[in-house]
Structures are given as structure tokens and as C-alpha cells.
Write an enzyme that holds these catalytic residues in place. Structure first.
Site, PDB file in Angstrom:
ATOM      1  N   ASN A 227       9.968  -4.733  -0.679  1.00  7.82           N
ATOM      2  CA  ASN A 227      10.433  -4.134   0.626  1.00  7.82           C
ATOM      3  C   ASN A 227      10.041  -4.471   1.916  1.00  7.82           C
ATOM      4  OD1 ASN A 227      11.900  -2.502   2.424  1.00  7.82           O
ATOM      5  ND2 ASN A 227      10.893  -0.330   1.631  1.00  7.82           N
TER       6      ASN A 227
ATOM      7  N   LYS B  32      10.784  -3.934   4.930  1.00  7.81           N
ATOM      8  CA  LYS B  32      10.964  -3.009   5.902  1.00  7.81           C
ATOM      9  C   LYS B  32      11.459  -3.765   7.087  1.00  7.81           C
ATOM     10  CE  LYS B  32       7.413  -0.134   3.881  1.00  7.81           C
ATOM     11  NZ  LYS B  32       6.914   0.898   3.844  1.00  7.81           N
TER      12      LYS B  32
ATOM     13  N   HIS C  93      14.968   6.027   0.654  1.00  5.81           N
ATOM     14  CA  HIS C  93      13.568   5.822   0.999  1.00  5.81           C
ATOM     15  C   HIS C  93      12.928   6.968   1.672  1.00  5.81           C
ATOM     16  CE1 HIS C  93       9.959   3.629   2.251  1.00  5.81           C
ATOM     17  NE2 HIS C  93      10.066   2.928   1.250  1.00  5.81           N
TER      18      HIS C  93
ATOM     19  N   GLU D  92      11.243   6.889   4.308  1.00  6.47           N
ATOM     20  CA  GLU D  92      11.357   6.586   5.835  1.00  6.47           C
ATOM     21  C   GLU D  92      12.675   6.831   6.345  1.00  6.47           C
ATOM     22  OE1 GLU D  92       9.788   2.523   5.504  1.00  6.47           O
ATOM     23  OE2 GLU D  92       7.712   3.342   5.102  1.00  6.47           O
TER      24      GLU D  92
ATOM     25  N   GLU E 212       8.096   7.309  -5.314  1.00  6.71           N
ATOM     26  CA  GLU E 212       7.151   7.080  -4.406  1.00  6.71           C
ATOM     27  C   GLU E 212       6.653   8.279  -3.411  1.00  6.71           C
ATOM     28  OE1 GLU E 212       8.113   2.798  -2.819  1.00  6.71           O
ATOM     29  OE2 GLU E 212       9.343   4.125  -1.722  1.00  6.71           O
TER      30      GLU E 212
ATOM     31  N   GLY F 178       2.332   3.172   2.431  1.00 13.23           N
ATOM     32  CA  GLY F 178       1.795   2.589   3.636  1.00 13.23           C
ATOM     33  C   GLY F 178       0.529   2.921   4.137  1.00 13.23           C
TER      34      GLY F 178
ATOM     35  N   SER G 113       1.464   1.831  -1.811  1.00 13.60           N
ATOM     36  CA  SER G 113       0.066   1.086  -1.684  1.00 13.60           C
ATOM     37  C   SER G 113      -0.210   0.163  -3.030  1.00 13.60           C
ATOM     38  CB  SER G 113      -0.847   1.926  -1.328  1.00 13.60           C
ATOM     39  OG  SER G 113      -0.514   2.677   0.017  1.00 13.60           O
TER      40      SER G 113
ATOM     41  N   GLY H 268       5.913  -2.566  -0.408  1.00 13.13           N
ATOM     42  CA  GLY H 268       6.010  -2.541   1.087  1.00 13.13           C
ATOM     43  C   GLY H 268       4.991  -3.489   1.614  1.00 13.13           C
ATOM     44  N   GLY H 269       3.965  -3.329   2.071  1.00 13.38           N
ATOM     45  CA  GLY H 269       2.974  -4.059   2.750  1.00 13.38           C
ATOM     46  C   GLY H 269       2.592  -5.516   1.988  1.00 13.38           C
TER      47      GLY H 269
HETATM   48  C1  PEP Z   1       7.549   0.938   0.169  1.00 12.97           C
HETATM   49  O1  PEP Z   1       8.101   0.647   1.432  1.00 12.97           O
HETATM   50  O2  PEP Z   1       8.418   1.520  -0.364  1.00 12.97           O
HETATM   51  C2  PEP Z   1       5.972   1.229  -0.020  1.00 12.97           C
HETATM   52  C3  PEP Z   1       5.898   1.702  -1.148  1.00 12.97           C
HETATM   53  O3  PEP Z   1       5.219   0.435   0.936  1.00 12.97           O
HETATM   54  P1  PEP Z   1       3.599   0.180   0.703  1.00 12.97           P
HETATM   55  O4  PEP Z   1       3.614  -0.655  -0.534  1.00 12.97           O
HETATM   56  O5  PEP Z   1       3.280  -0.532   1.842  1.00 12.97           O
HETATM   57  O6  PEP Z   1       3.009   1.501   0.581  1.00 12.97           O
END
Ligand code: PEP
Length: 257
Positions: free
Chosen positions: A9, A11, A97, A99, A169, A175, A215, A236-237
């Protein structure tokens, strides 16, 4: 045997040239991998170039979008429809999500409409659910997961376990650099699988893929992805860098449960 899905993802990251370069680099790293499904979820503006670059490089990556509206067209300024997404080759869409829930106030009812619309338009929803930190601390994790899942899947039938993914999640892990422990992830996934069995049936629950997100990085991927009910990751990251994303894909490819 549930094939793992490793999903990135992005973002609100990557302009056109960065998106192009990412797919070029990734294609060199994961060309040989067959036993893991891979998907990327770029911002809308990048979908076309990512789609074209995937085709050009003949790599097995599914294209996903990070969001969509449930209507097909009309006066909905700033929104995007499932048909528009399909026209650029989108196969999957992240819905619900945290966010979107927390920054843009999306409710379970609204998310339910989007899941329905995605399914009606043959786009595979990746439905995200997860508890906040204070809810975990108050031992409300299971009741929150049950409430989110039940409401988001209200009046939706399922005959094919591959038509939808669930992503667990935990909001406190997204994040933050703090991942759920492998045991916390396994417990939540098993609970979600049991809920799916109640909502639909045992056969769907056995086959449906439940992703963990929060994460995930190369250093914790093996432990998390080795859990019995963890069928992949939404990242994500660590998905923004082709090297760390492909490292996680390679780790997933080498896990035998
Ligand atoms: C996400 O955006 O769904 C996510 C899990 O981000 P991260 O891996 O950065 O925690």
C-alpha cells in the site's frame, strides 16, 4: 493450502517516474517467484503507468487501488468509480483502511456499500479491520473486530473465497514501527476466521485469505507470516522500497507451514 499475498500500500507516495522505476526494479527482483501472489496499490494518478509497466515487463503483479466510491458515475466531485478503476486494469481495492476510517470518518455502513459495489463490479476488496490501542488495552479487540466485520459484510454473500481478502490491521501498529507480536496476530486471525465461518460458512472460512498489516518489515516478516492463520501481509512503509518489498516477498516464498 492458502497461497500468500504480499501487498504493498503506497498510500500518498510516488510520483509517475518513481512509480515506473519501482516496478522496473521490482520486476528484476521477483521474476522467479511463483508461489506467492504480489499486489501493489499505488495512488490513482500512478495506476495507468504501473499497469503499463507491469505489462511491458511481463511480471505477475496484481494492480490494486487504495479506495473507491460505490456509485458508478455522477456528481461526486473528487471520487472514483469501480468502472473507472477497471478501465486501467485494477483488480483489487483496499476498503476500510484505518486511515480512511479515522481521518476521513468512514463508517462500517459506508464501507459495506463499497464492499458490495466492488464485488458487483468484480473487483476484489481487501477489507481492513482492526482495533485501536485503547480498545486493545480495554480487552475489546474481539468485540471491535466482530462489530467491524459483521457490519462491513452485512447482506453480502460469498460463494468463492478468492473474491475477497480480509486484512487485520491493528491501528496501533500501522506506521508506528510497533508490530503485533506473532501470537497477537495469530489469535486475531483465528478469531476472524471463526467469524467468517459464522457469517458465511466453514468452507469459505478455511480458504479465505487473511492478511496481517502493521509495521511489517524484512526483520519481522518471517515470524509473522509463519503463523498458521496469517496468509500474507498488507505493507505500507516497507513496500515503498523495491528491495525491502522484494525481501518480504522472498521470505514469504520460503515459508512452508
Ligand atoms: C498499511 O498502510 O496498511 C500499513 C500496514 O502500513 P505500515 O506497514 O507502514 O504499518
Amino acid at each position: 493450502m492458502r497461497k500468500k499475498l504480499i501487498a504493498g500500500n503506497w498510500k500518498m507516495h510516488k510520483e509517475l517516474n518513481e512509480a515506473y522505476n519501482f516496478i522496473k526494479s521490482l520486476s528484476k527482483e521477483i521474476n522467479e517467484i511463483k508461489n506467492v501472489d504480489v499486489a501493489v496499490f499505488p495512488p490513482f494518478i500512478d495506476l495507468q503507468i504501473v499497469h503499463d509497466t507491469i505489462l511491458e515487463n511481463k511480471i505477475a503483479i496484481s494492480l490494486g487501488a487504495q479506495n473507491m466510491y460505490y456509485e458508478l458515475k455522477g456528481a461526486f466531485t473528487g471520487e472514483i468509480s469501480p468502472k473507472m478503476l477497471k478501465s486501467v486494469g485494477v483488480e483489487m481495492v483496499i476498503i476500510g483502511h484505518s486511515e480512511r476510517r479515522n481521518i476521513f470518518n468512514e463508517t462500517n455502513d459506508f464501507i459495506n456499500k463499497k464492499v458490495k459495489s466492488a464485488l458487483e463490479n468484480e473487483i476484489v476488496p481487501v477489507l481492513c479491520i482492526g482495533e485501536k490501542l485503547e480498545q486493545r488495552e480495554n480487552e475489546e479487540t474481539e468485540s471491535i473486530l466482530a462489530e467491524q466485520l459483521t457490519n462491513c459484510l452485512q447482506d453480502i454473500s460469498c460463494s468463492n473465497p478468492n473474491q475477497i481478502f480480509i486484512a487485520y490491521e491493528p491501528v496501533w501498529a500501522i506506521g508506528t514501527g510497533v508490530n503485533a507480536t506473532p501470537q497477537q496476530a495469530q489469535d486475531a486471525h483465528l478469531f476472524i476466521r471463526k467469524l467468517i465461518s459464522d457469517i458465511w460458512n466453514h468452507d469459505i472460512a478455511k480458504e479465505i485469505r487473511i492478511l496481517y498489516g502493521g509495521s511489517v518489515k524484512p526483520s519481522n516478516a518471517k515470524e509473522l507470516l509463519s503463523q498458521l492463520d496469517v496468509d500474507g501481509a498488507l505493507i505500507g512503509g516497507a513496500s515503498l522500497d523495491a528491495k525491502s518489498f522484494s525481501e518480504i516477498i522472498n521470505i514469504a516464498a520460503n515459508i512452508t507451514k
